[in-house]
Design a protein around this motif. Sequence first.
Motif, PDB file in Angstrom:
ATOM      1  N   SER A 138      -8.651 -14.631  -3.423  1.00  0.00           N
ATOM      2  CA  SER A 138      -9.067 -13.362  -3.998  1.00  0.00           C
ATOM      3  C   SER A 138      -8.670 -12.217  -3.063  1.00  0.00           C
ATOM      4  CB  SER A 138     -10.585 -13.364  -4.191  1.00  0.00           C
ATOM      5  OG  SER A 138     -11.047 -12.062  -4.475  1.00  0.00           O
ATOM      6  N   PRO A 139      -8.326 -11.045  -3.613  1.00  0.00           N
ATOM      7  CA  PRO A 139      -7.952  -9.905  -2.762  1.00  0.00           C
ATOM      8  C   PRO A 139      -9.039  -9.489  -1.783  1.00  0.00           C
ATOM      9  CG  PRO A 139      -7.306  -9.499  -5.032  1.00  0.00           C
ATOM     10  CD  PRO A 139      -8.137 -10.742  -5.046  1.00  0.00           C
ATOM     11  N   ASP A 140     -10.303  -9.804  -2.099  1.00  0.00           N
ATOM     12  CA  ASP A 140     -11.389  -9.406  -1.199  1.00  0.00           C
ATOM     13  C   ASP A 140     -11.799 -10.532  -0.246  1.00  0.00           C
ATOM     14  OD1 ASP A 140     -12.578 -11.063  -3.021  1.00  0.00           O
ATOM     15  OD2 ASP A 140     -14.000  -9.579  -3.793  1.00  0.00           O
ATOM     16  N   ALA A 141     -10.993 -11.588  -0.164  1.00  0.00           N
ATOM     17  CA  ALA A 141     -11.253 -12.664   0.793  1.00  0.00           C
ATOM     18  C   ALA A 141     -11.157 -12.118   2.207  1.00  0.00           C
ATOM     19  CB  ALA A 141     -10.265 -13.805   0.589  1.00  0.00           C
ATOM     20  N   GLU A 142     -11.881 -12.780   3.132  1.00  0.00           N
ATOM     21  CA  GLU A 142     -11.991 -12.253   4.496  1.00  0.00           C
ATOM     22  C   GLU A 142     -10.639 -12.110   5.175  1.00  0.00           C
ATOM     23  OE1 GLU A 142     -14.256 -13.269   8.735  1.00  0.00           O
ATOM     24  OE2 GLU A 142     -14.707 -14.415   6.923  1.00  0.00           O
TER      25      GLU A 142
ATOM     26  N   SER B 174       0.829  -1.213   0.000  1.00  0.00           N
ATOM     27  CA  SER B 174       0.000   0.000   0.000  1.00  0.00           C
ATOM     28  C   SER B 174       0.859   1.258   0.000  1.00  0.00           C
ATOM     29  CB  SER B 174      -0.950  -0.001   1.201  1.00  0.00           C
ATOM     30  OG  SER B 174      -0.230   0.010   2.423  1.00  0.00           O
TER      31      SER B 174
ATOM     32  N   GLN C 137      -1.269  -9.837   1.580  1.00  0.00           N
ATOM     33  CA  GLN C 137      -0.587  -9.426   0.357  1.00  0.00           C
ATOM     34  C   GLN C 137       0.920  -9.353   0.591  1.00  0.00           C
ATOM     35  OE1 GLN C 137      -2.075  -5.783  -1.289  1.00  0.00           O
ATOM     36  NE2 GLN C 137      -3.948  -6.712  -2.060  1.00  0.00           N
TER      37      GLN C 137
END
Length: 546
Positions: free
Chosen positions: A351-355, A290, A359
Amino acid sequence: METLVASARENSGAQARGLTTGEPDQPWFRTWAEVHADALRMAGALGDDLGPGRVVAILAADPGLIAPAVQAVWLGGGSVTMLHQPTPRTDLAHWAEDTVRVLKMIGARLVLLGTPFEELAGVLEESAIVYRDLAGLTGGEPLAEPVAVDEDATALLQLTSGSTAEPKAVRITHGNLYANLRAMVAAVDLTPERDVAVSWLPLFHDMGMVGCLTVPMAIGMSAVKVTPADFVARPLLWPELITRYRATVTAAPNFAYAIVARRMARADDGDFDLSSLRFTLNGAEPIDPSAAQSFTDEGARFGLRSNCMVCAFGMAEATLAVSFAPLGRGLEVDVVDADALEQQRRAKPVSPDAERARQFALLGHPLPGLDVDVVDDAGQQLGERQVGRLRIRGAAVTPGYLTVDGPLSTKDEDGWLDTGDEGYLVDGQVVICGRRKDVIIMGGRNIYPVDVERAACQVEGVRAGNAAAVRQDAGSRRERFAVVLESRLAGDENAEKALRKEVAARIVDAVGVRPSAVVVLAPGSLPKTPSGKLKRAATASLVPSN
């Protein structure tokens, strides 16, 4: 003649290219030919203080003096050690004691003393340390002929910046240095006629010394060097110099990109022109995707290419670089399931939006001449996406350390060096999870301090890059962790209480475990190494005992 010095001599004739120092107040440009001429005069003035096996230490901040001094020592057949520099907060008595231990450990017979540390001459004299004034070495007769040494001779004794109190120096040979230099040049297609480097990195750190001074000097590529103090005083000097000199190459640790991103967000349109940058190397500490992304996002307004970030894995034991992410692809991340990582030591893609997604920056394939593998605690090689101990071997890997107890080999019988890092490989690219000794083990889970620290630094009021997660009761059933951070809110009882509560909640959201304590300190209080890395052992002592 060893290839490193031969390369520097051969490429010193590029009259239009050289070294610029003295920014921002008194810019001073010298061609590499002029630097080489000064180096020959310095070597001549040093005379019998140089020679094969002779160790010369340098304590100076001005890159304009350091560059010819380093080359002079190599021309005279000796090796260089860049001493860690005292800061305004340094206790000079302790610094002198540590420096004497280092000089004895490496067998240095001489210190070259330069600006702004001339006032430390008295400290050196009291400790019976022989020194010479760096600025007064350019007036003599030049060295008639460079002293030939073989590739196994020591070129650089790189002092490590670890968290232990015992000093240690990585022994980098001429062969190590030249092999890593050529591998880096090939990996990022450095071209002296095209490329210009801008750097503020300290020359007592491997990225500053090897990557941003030795490489340009050896291949005849122009470089602009300022000091870390210049950057700390005004971080936006960095993009200003990139703009002014049309730099194509720069490098820094992750925290610096985060700092400059925040400053650029407040800058006016047109303040900088970063369109000349081909790549910005990000290494020397764990990479926060980030923070890296924020730099390229904020830089876009000033012409920065979105794919310019090159994430890297490096260590002094490999001279400098182990792997570079592919050029021109920008920041790439591997998204994995946190539970599988912590409990099964497996990097399972999600997936990046997994709970519970984690990263990690992809750090590229090993550079030419280097191998990287992953093994378990028994030394058995692991497969792709299995987390274990990272090892390296190859032409750039040091043959050993110098320690207070004598020389220490770094490799096993097959030439492998244990990096001390936990990580894995994916499609041949290196991924680093964290330092093995810092991993927090709770309830059968491996919790990486960097995850805790990034969560803490997301809270308003916490200084970016100034949070440390430290193990408590390591290896016992009671193992836990505390967080020590810096904030300008320190000293305000109510504000501190609210900050501790919010930090603890953010950490629970991130890793599912609450810290035993959150300690808030004033800015500048966290113990750090001379190169700016957190000293976890010293930080742990700041946590009040229960």
